[in-house]
Design an enzyme around this catalytic site. Structure first.
Site, short mmCIF file in Angstrom:
data_model
loop_
_atom_site.label_atom_id
_atom_site.label_comp_id
_atom_site.label_asym_id
_atom_site.label_seq_id
_atom_site.Cartn_x
_atom_site.Cartn_y
_atom_site.Cartn_z
N CYS A 146 6.40 49.12 -57.21
CA CYS A 146 6.83 50.39 -56.62
C CYS A 146 6.69 51.53 -57.61
CB CYS A 146 8.26 50.31 -56.13
SG CYS A 146 8.41 49.25 -54.70
N HIS A 147 7.26 51.36 -58.78
CA HIS A 147 7.27 52.47 -59.73
C HIS A 147 6.85 52.03 -61.13
CE1 HIS A 147 10.19 53.33 -56.50
NE2 HIS A 147 9.46 54.41 -56.42
#
Lengths: 190, 413
Positions: A146-147
């Protein structure tokens, strides 16, 4: 003059006092009624009760990992290889956002079993790295797509926006090959 | 010259003498509106009509929807396949959310360009920001209801923002979830709040409109109304203009609903929620992308870790708008008369679009650098550039009145 008699002496009046008392009682009453409403949103008794999961480890081979569900979240269980343990221990002194020695990541005498919540401490995504074909990140452990957080072979955060290591839940070895996630280890066993 | 209203029927007078409801409606008819409003001023009407469309479709959709983790996804599929016209209702509602943000963002940029936030309209601006925040919360919770993969992970990531709060963060997320993960209790409360908040928004819209009806509309010249010559009654002049423009707006809206209903959606949300697998690339809907970019771009700042700093920057980017009437203390409202501010405004528009693209891209390599620069520019614009311009700029001379330039142009022709 009847007006003046209703007033006290020091500039404060009985009416002021009644206003204050009435206001305070109203505020306390409102707060007392608000609390049950607010607290009703906290986890209910049945949600709390469904809070242990038993796992059989005997089917897991060295180097393999399994994911089980506990309290609605995935728990990563990895049977670490000697290499992976050595790599994690070697990095104990490396600089990291949430420093923890490898020994604090597993139970005493069982460094091969790594049991952690598989929930990225950044914003809650499930990191990759459980299956052999997954991207495991720069430190050979887990990688959150995701990040972009990288975790090492002890589940410690090494790079990316996550602030904490993957949390180790309470778990207890019932036998050498069975654990119960969600129960504290017995003192005698430790 | 003024049109005499027809005398009220007896029953209307009977009601009005008890509850002046028809008298208040007459206020809207006669409301003196600056006669120079351009088409950017119609976006408020678009927002209002979209709110009504969302309420109506939402209430009917709720009659077919089941807020339970085991049934939510299937009930949406049933709406799409089996419920009469269900597909239409859902596509109108889903695309309506995007249209709502589109017109509201344009409405806000119009306000930024023409200085609509300045005295005496600060409260109009504040109510507008609160409406935007409520819209964001409503849109987010509505997006969770179909309980697809993107729904679930949006809920997870956004509620996890609160875990960044020091000390109490973990407790707050557990309380928000009503459990130890996003689960059925979370879905239930999101449904309840998703139904509630639009009515809160209706109330806020009333305050928003009331607060500018009290002081009068702004206008593209940014000068005050000087005489009745500067205004027209709202009805029929602006009712007709707004209805005509709403017709065009609805054409665009309908084009999405009928020809590209999933253009702004994500295919992953047609996969049922799975709490053990995060989709490879999670991004929010387009209208949240700039804020998502700010969230991800923020690095460690001093003793604040990147996670908390990102959350502060993201919420701060909106809360900052509350201070704008004081950050920009230039007496001249319209950017038409503010050469330097006008350049800053367009740079800011570009910056927001760049942030949107950054929010859609993976936060790696060049995109991370661009998002950091664009995020820095966002705050630089409001906190440094705008105050400096307001205090140093030499504005162009303002026309004497709203009717003056019109009269001049007419004379030249």
């Amino acid at each position: 003059m009847a007006e003046a008699e209703a007033h006290g002496h020091g500039g404060e009046t009985r009416r002021d006092f009644i206003y204050l008392l009435g206001g305070a009682m109203g505020a306390i009453g409102a707060a007392a009624f608000a609390w049950p409403l607010i607290d009703s949103l906290s986890p209910a008794a049945d949600t709390k009760a469904a809070s242990t999961t038993e796992v059989d480890l005997s089917a897991i081979k060295e180097g393999q990992a399994v994911t089980v569900k506990w309290r609605g979240s995935p728990v990563f269980i990895r049977y670490r290889t000697k290499d992976e343990i050595a790599r994690a221990v070697k990095d104990d002194k490396a600089s990291m956002p949430d420093p923890q020695p490898d020994a604090a990541r597993h139970q005493d005498g069982k460094p091969q079993w790594l049991v952690m919540l598989g929930v990225c401490t950044h914003l809650g995504c499930i990191p990759l790295g459980q299956s052999s074909s997954d991207k495991k990140g720069d430190f050979g452990g887990w990688f959150c797509p995701c990040h972009g957080s990288h975790y090492d072979t002890a589940g410690r955060i090494r790079k990316g926006p996550a602030p904490k290591n993957l949390p180790v839940p309470d778990y207890r070895f019932v036998t050498d090959t069975r654990i119960v996630v969600g129960e504290k280890p017995k003192k005698a066993a430790a | 010259m003024a049109m005499q209203p027809a005398p009220q029927p007896r029953w209307m007078r009977w009601v009005d003498s008890r509850l002046p409801i028809f008298g208040s409606m007459a206020h809207f008819n006669a409301y003196p509106t600056p006669k120079n409003l351009n088409y950017w001023w119609t976006f408020g009407s678009f927002a209002a009509i979209t709110l009504v469309v969302m309420l109506v479709t939402g209430i009917v959709l709720a009659m077919h929807y089941t807020p339970h983790v085991d049934h939510a996804f299937d009930s949406i599929e049933r709406i799409m396949r089996d419920v009469n016209h269900g597909w239409l209702l859902r596509y109108v509602h889903a695309n309506g959310a995007a249209m709502f943000f589109l017109v509201v963002y344009i409405h806000i940029f119009r306000g930024l360009y023409y200085g609509s936030y300045k005295a005496p309209r600060e409260l109009v601006w504040w109510f507008g920001i609160i409406i935007l925040l409520c819209m964001m919360a409503t849109a987010f919770m509505g997006y969770v209801l179909p309980w697809g993969q993107m729904s679930y992970w949006a809920a997870k990531v956004i509620t996890n923002l609160f875990s960044a709060i020091p000390l109490v963060g973990e407790g707050i997320t557990t309380w928000l979830w009503g459990g130890f993960a996003v689960d059925n209790p979370t879905l239930n409360r999101f449904f309840s709040l998703h139904y509630l908040l639009p009515f809160v928004i209706v109330g806020l819209v009333v305050m928003h409109i009331w607060s500018f009806h009290a002081v009068g509309n702004g206008n593209p010249l940014g000068i005050d109304v000087k005489s009745p010559k500067d205004t027209l009654p709202f009805h029929p002049y602006y009712t007709v203009k707004d209805v005509f423009c709403i017709g065009i707006f609805l054409l665009v809206f309908a084009a999405f609903v009928f020809f590209a209903p999933n253009f702004m959606g994500h295919p992953d949300n047609y996969i049922p929620a799975d709490s053990l697998v995060t989709p490879a690339h999670i991004v929010p809907e387009w209208y949240f992308l700039p804020f998502y970019a700010i969230l991800r771009a923020t690095p460690d700042i001093l003793f604040i870790n990147a996670k908390l700093a990102g959350v502060i920057a993201m919420f701060g980017s909106i809360l900052l708008l509350f201070l704008l009437p004081w950050l920009d203390n230039s007496k001249v409202r319209s950017a038409n008369y503010r050469p330097a501010y006008r350049v800053a405004f367009w740079l800011f528009v570009i910056d927001c679009i760049v942030l949107g693209f950054c929010g859609a891209a993976a936060p790696e390599g060049i995109w991370l650098d661009i998002s950091r620069i664009a995020t820095a520019w966002y705050f630089f614009h409001f906190l440094i550039l705008v105050p400096i311009i307001a205090r140093t700029e030499r504005p162009k001379p303002l026309p004497f009145s709203i009717s003056e330039p019109v009269v001049k142009t007419a004379a030249r022709a």
